[in-house]
Design an enzyme around this catalytic site. Structure first.
Site, PDB file in Angstrom:
ATOM      1  N   HIS A   1      91.182 -21.844 -26.003  1.00  0.00           N
ATOM      2  CA  HIS A   1      92.258 -21.062 -26.612  1.00  0.00           C
ATOM      3  C   HIS A   1      92.880 -20.221 -25.489  1.00  0.00           C
ATOM      4  CE1 HIS A   1      94.072 -17.890 -29.108  1.00  0.00           C
ATOM      5  NE2 HIS A   1      93.933 -18.685 -30.148  1.00  0.00           N
TER       6      HIS A   1
ATOM      7  N   LYS B   1      88.508 -13.867 -38.966  1.00  0.00           N
ATOM      8  CA  LYS B   1      88.152 -15.279 -39.153  1.00  0.00           C
ATOM      9  C   LYS B   1      86.833 -15.395 -39.903  1.00  0.00           C
ATOM     10  CE  LYS B   1      90.376 -16.668 -34.852  1.00  0.00           C
ATOM     11  NZ  LYS B   1      91.621 -17.387 -35.111  1.00  0.00           N
TER      12      LYS B   1
ATOM     13  N   CYS C   1      97.587 -22.481 -29.825  1.00  0.00           N
ATOM     14  CA  CYS C   1      97.234 -21.672 -28.651  1.00  0.00           C
ATOM     15  C   CYS C   1      96.336 -22.435 -27.698  1.00  0.00           C
ATOM     16  CB  CYS C   1      96.583 -20.359 -29.066  1.00  0.00           C
ATOM     17  SG  CYS C   1      97.632 -19.367 -30.111  1.00  0.00           S
TER      18      CYS C   1
ATOM     19  N   ASP D   1      83.029 -17.483 -26.113  1.00  0.00           N
ATOM     20  CA  ASP D   1      84.057 -17.212 -27.112  1.00  0.00           C
ATOM     21  C   ASP D   1      83.537 -17.760 -28.441  1.00  0.00           C
ATOM     22  OD1 ASP D   1      86.158 -17.173 -28.838  1.00  0.00           O
ATOM     23  OD2 ASP D   1      87.587 -18.153 -27.504  1.00  0.00           O
TER      24      ASP D   1
ATOM     25  N   GLN E   1      85.124 -19.078 -33.329  1.00  0.00           N
ATOM     26  CA  GLN E   1      85.074 -20.123 -34.354  1.00  0.00           C
ATOM     27  C   GLN E   1      83.643 -20.521 -34.691  1.00  0.00           C
ATOM     28  OE1 GLN E   1      87.654 -21.072 -36.026  1.00  0.00           O
ATOM     29  NE2 GLN E   1      89.416 -20.577 -34.718  1.00  0.00           N
TER      30      GLN E   1
HETATM   31  C1  LIG Z   1      88.537 -20.131 -30.077  1.00  0.00           C
HETATM   32  C2  LIG Z   1      89.377 -18.914 -30.246  1.00  0.00           C
HETATM   33  N1  LIG Z   1      89.333 -17.940 -29.310  1.00  0.00           N
HETATM   34  C3  LIG Z   1      90.054 -16.810 -29.410  1.00  0.00           C
HETATM   35  C4  LIG Z   1      90.892 -16.596 -30.477  1.00  0.00           C
HETATM   36  C5  LIG Z   1      91.685 -15.327 -30.535  1.00  0.00           C
HETATM   37  O1  LIG Z   1      91.261 -14.540 -31.609  1.00  0.00           O
HETATM   38  P1  LIG Z   1      92.115 -13.293 -32.102  1.00  0.00           P
HETATM   39  O2  LIG Z   1      93.519 -13.788 -32.301  1.00  0.00           O
HETATM   40  O3  LIG Z   1      91.474 -12.906 -33.378  1.00  0.00           O
HETATM   41  O4  LIG Z   1      92.036 -12.243 -31.062  1.00  0.00           O
HETATM   42  C6  LIG Z   1      90.961 -17.571 -31.489  1.00  0.00           C
HETATM   43  C7  LIG Z   1      91.812 -17.392 -32.673  1.00  0.00           C
HETATM   44  O5  LIG Z   1      92.982 -17.708 -32.731  1.00  0.00           O
HETATM   45  C8  LIG Z   1      90.192 -18.740 -31.364  1.00  0.00           C
HETATM   46  O6  LIG Z   1      90.233 -19.687 -32.302  1.00  0.00           O
END
Ligand SMILES: Cc1ncc(COP(=O)(O)O)c(C=O)c1O
Ligand SMILES: Cc1ncc(COP(=O)(O)O)c(C=O)c1O
Lengths: 153, 424, 424, 153
Positions: free
Chosen positions: C133, C236, C375, C210, C213
């Site tokens: 991401h 999430k 993203c 990270d 998910q």
């Molecule tokens: C794998 C992953 N990392 C990071 C993020 C970023 O999370 P957030 O937008 O809640 O900061 C997301 C969510 O979009 C994600 O799916």
């Protein structure tokens, strides 16, 4: 006894006005002594506490500081307890651990007057979670000073 | 301008928490400068969003996502208008602290990349004041350390006003940035923005305004004040926690590199590099405080309906009542005693009684105040003390609450065995 | 471990938004990987806090402030336990994006101050993957630019798994930090944490996970995984927006300098310098997402009551159903087709139809999916496409919804005048 | 006509399959021409559009790109409109402004077929706020190219 009076018992006001063990000796701590400075960042309360160990007993607990009634009375009561009972380092460490546990219990665990002397009057503090840190300040300083004193031994 | 005075009784009915009691006494909440309470209208707006329109914004083609995006961008328009700004000038943050760090970090990164407008180095000066909240001091200490610039401080007079003569001497050709609070969170005085902005702009310095304590209490129009950047927090403004606003002049926001990096602020990303969207999206990495923005917009609408002129009149009235009352009590030392425009806020020392104990005594009377250094240690040091007791009001505060507070303060010294008050 | 299967009908009754309809058809929300919906229990926890206990935490001596502080710290303990951590190891953030930026910035500042453990410079390598991401890519591009270190990327195999042979070659003595997603937000595959951690730790590199998910969908225990840092987002995870967690090993958190600077994270502040509290407070500058933390704790308790083993079984079941269904359709290309452990998530391309149009068609059937690059532009580029359609499930997703989705996908090409599906 | 069919009208699907003006001429834009590349970061849709001004009329509008039905059909309809009506630069600028206003109106302002030709079929998009950007992509490119072409004049 309403909330306020259970917190500020007469005994506590007395200790804060005429603190036991107040005033640090001149000069740096000697070998076998420990000294610790603790600060409560929320309100700026400070305590500096020194103690030594002689013949396996805590000896010469002195402190200085400024702050609220709770923090000052609590340090004074600790000094009083040590003066009266002359605990061993292990006993003091255990007293501090039990004191912490009681204060963090949100009112569930009272302090036994047989064990804690005047400091048992601090039981009421544990229901005021914002004040637990105040009451702990001197005791945390003692814990730290004790660690230094016994390491140095 | 004469707005109708606030109907405080009607207002209070909108705030569920004001019906709480403490130890059997009705709560008098005099800690609004720390965080304000929220009216039903704000709570309901967030609830309605969460139960009917919740989705990721700017990211989906589905109906729910479109509804959520519309709600989020409508909220931006409403909150921007509330501070006189255009939508593109309002960046969502999680609060004033993040906003101030954003400015400091983006400037540092711009400077490191050699962007002339934001270049800082040895010999350059950043100017703040002695009275700032730590949130408007520490980021500038950091920026000074990282760039080699020097941090300077405008002094505070004994009566709490900023020393404008000293300001005229300190702010000069080396000044690259001036930052100060519109209303101080310990002194409650409305600082003279126009004079300070004029001083700074004469030397082409950027002006950052910490509007945390002003936006809730007075009509504020950032473009009219001509500041370059400004920050505020939703939770001090009848809104939810974790949302706030950063205002910036359009050309400055466009010239600044982003701070937090992540999703929804980019155009093209490769494994090696990224290109960024224009402001405000450029500064809004990752999932935003969406329901909170919707709640904050409801708060702005609530305050708009009350009329910010009326809100300020109410605050000024309570501020005067607090000051007059405290001045009449023995053993009380006020911080910021100046007869200057002010909000309903007073911080003071009770001779011989520690602020913690003052606060505890007031709490036993159902009165919630804040005690400590209020995140302004240097200011307290300036006045030779480590902590004070602070009472602060808002739209739901009554004269009767202020009077209850004053009566209780009058009893404090007696309770702790000192002269000057009746025993409890 | 055999946990009782989820009672999805009973679960759905807890989520008010699932009763919504789109264009007269019941909503099938298959966009939970973007943001999840919130059960009554979470909404009510936040509501109860806001209407009965709202106050600034760690700052006041009054009763309300103490209640708020207790609620906030109890929430920390609950959420920390949910990911296997101690309270001191859990830093509140506003989400995963802020968490990852925090780690990158604090390391950069530590490195600039010469802290050996975090020193980065030319010749040092930071390793991420092709599948990240943007939130787990851009902060490391920034860190590489600012320190002179090199950013490298573990490749992804055609079937979506990380290339572990390549990883063994890339991760080496120059590697100072390895970061990757526990579960990818496009591929849905559970990555082999143990293998990657072993590779990195063999070379004393730090590991950042990270877990955005993974924490929502499987039992996760950060200390057991032996990662050094990890991040996740509340929204999430059935929780509110604008709150998240950063986990760190205690000795690392203690050695890292703070990121955002401001109130409530200091011990002593002078005009020139500041000293900081220990972790976690050191990283929590300014007013925190308090009601949101309370809401997130309620979400963790809700998931605990369901049992995370049962949640993962449910996700794995739906993931297999999605995959099997999509594999059977003509003109569909799946991203990450590997038979590997996975959650209920599938991203795919429909031959000849742009993802936006696929999403719009599904929306007209009441089915909410996400379209675009999610993203993850580099990953899409790796597969030679710019955007995909993604369906993702959660505890409230039914088999029937997955089937409705599959039936609708089967019709897409027909609607847009291409072969391989019935006309609409 | 349900929501989906009001969006994807037959005319729109036709334009997306047989786009008008698709294909950029070789070489760089000449003097008096403008060219613009626009990207929708959400989905990666791209359009590159070139146009010129001859004798006070827009001339030779060509474009290339890839993306969803809405973005491709909309660019094609714009090319068609320009080819049919040969507007002046000011007229085109006004058309684009009116188009934007209608699309952002959330369904309140329909597009007049007398004025917008086939592009009037895009009225339905304005109720789908997530798709407004798609429909605007070619028109924003034209706006930018027009600015270049007339500046260069
Ligand atoms: C794998 C992953 N990392 C990071 C993020 C970023 O999370 P957030 O937008 O809640 O900061 C997301 C969510 O979009 C994600 O799916
Ligand atoms: C003047 C001032 N600036 C900055 C802040 C920081 O705001 P927040 O904690 O909402 O980020 C505050 C609030 O405490 C404040 O009063």
């Amino acid at each position: 006894m309403n909330g306020l009076e259970s917190l500020y018992q007469e005994l506590m006001l007395d200790h804060s006005k005429n603190p036991v063990g107040f005033g640090l000796p001149e000069g740096d701590p000697a070998a076998g002594e420990g000294q610790s400075h603790q600060l409560n960042p929320v309100c700026g309360d400070e305590i500096t506490l020194r103690l030594g160990v002689t013949d396996g007993k805590i000896d010469g607990l002195h402190w200085e500081g400024h702050g609220c009634v709770v923090s000052q009375a609590s340090a004074s009561m600790l000094a009083d307890l040590v003066e009266e009972d002359a605990p061993s380092p292990d006993e003091l460490a255990e007293l501090i651990a039990k004191f912490r546990e009681a204060l963090r219990s949100r009112g569930a665990i009272p302090l036994d007057a047989e064990v804690f002397g005047d400091a048992a009057a601090l039981s009421g503090v544990s229901k005021f979670s914002a004040r637990v840190k105040c009451a702990m300040l001197g005791w945390v300083a003692a814990e730290d000073a004790l660690r230094q004193a016994t390491q140095a031994e | 301008m004469h707005a109708a005075p606030l109907d405080v009784d009607r207002i209070r009915a909108d705030f569920p928490i004001l019906g709480e009691s403490v130890d059997g006494r009705p709560l008098a909440y005099l800690d609004s400068a720390a965080t304000s309470q929220r009216p039903r209208q704000v709570i309901d707006a967030e609830l309605e969003f969460v139960t009917r329109r919740n989705a990721a914004v700017h990211r989906g083609a589905h109906t729910l996502a479109a509804l959520a995006t519309d709600a989020f961008e409508d909220a931006r328009a409403i909150v921007a208008r509330f501070v006189g700004a255009d939508e593109e000038q309002l960046v969502w943050t999680h609060g004033a602290t993040e906003g101030l760090n954003l400015i400091a970090h983006s400037i540092e990164d711009a400077s490191a990349q050699g962007v002339e407008r934001f270049r800082l180095g040895p010999g350059d000066e950043i100017v703040t004041t002695e009275a700032e909240h730590h949130a408007n001091l520490l980021p500038w200490q950091w920026l000074a350390r990282r760039t080699g610039a020097t941090l300077r401080h405008l002094p505070v007079l004994d009566d709490g006003r900023l020393d404008l003569d000293a300001a005229a001497a300190i702010i000069g050709p080396r000044t690259r940035l001036l930052t100060f609070a519109h209303v101080g969170n310990v002194l409650g005085i409305v600082n003279p923005v126009a004079e300070l902005v004029a001083l700074a702009h004469r030397h082409d310095a950027l002006v950052v305004l910490d509007a945390c304590q002003s936006v809730p209490h007075l009509p504020v129009d950032f473009p009219a004040l001509d500041v370059d950047f400004a920050v505020f927090s939703g939770h001090k403004l009848l809104g939810p926690n974790a949302v706030g606003g950063l205002y910036g002049k359009a050309e400055l926001l466009d010239a600044l590199p982003p701070f937090l990096l992540g999703g929804s602020m980019i155009t093209t990303v490769t494994l090696e590099t990224a290109e960024f969207l224009p402001a405000p999206q450029r500064f809004e990495a990752g999932t935003q405080p969406v329901s909170q923005a919707v709640g904050l917009a409801a708060a702005a609408q609530y305050l708009d309906a009350l009329d910010m002129d009326a809100v300020f009149a109410h605050e000024a009235h309570l501020g005067a009542r607090l000051l007059d009352g405290l001045r009449g009590l023995p053993g009380i030392r006020l911080l910021g005693d100046a007869d200057a425009p002010r909000v309903g806020l007073a911080a003071f020392d009770v001779e011989g009684v520690h602020a913690h104990d003052v606060g505890q005594f007031l709490d036993s009377r159902g009165i919630a105040v804040r005690v400590g250094h209020h995140c302004a240690q240097p200011l307290h040091r300036r006045f030779g003390i480590t902590s004070t007791t602070r009472a602060s009001s808002y739209v739901y505060t009554t004269d009767a609450e202020v009077d209850r507070f004053l009566e209780a303060v009058a009893e404090v010294r007696g309770f702790f065995g000192l002269g000057g008050g009746a025993a409890a």
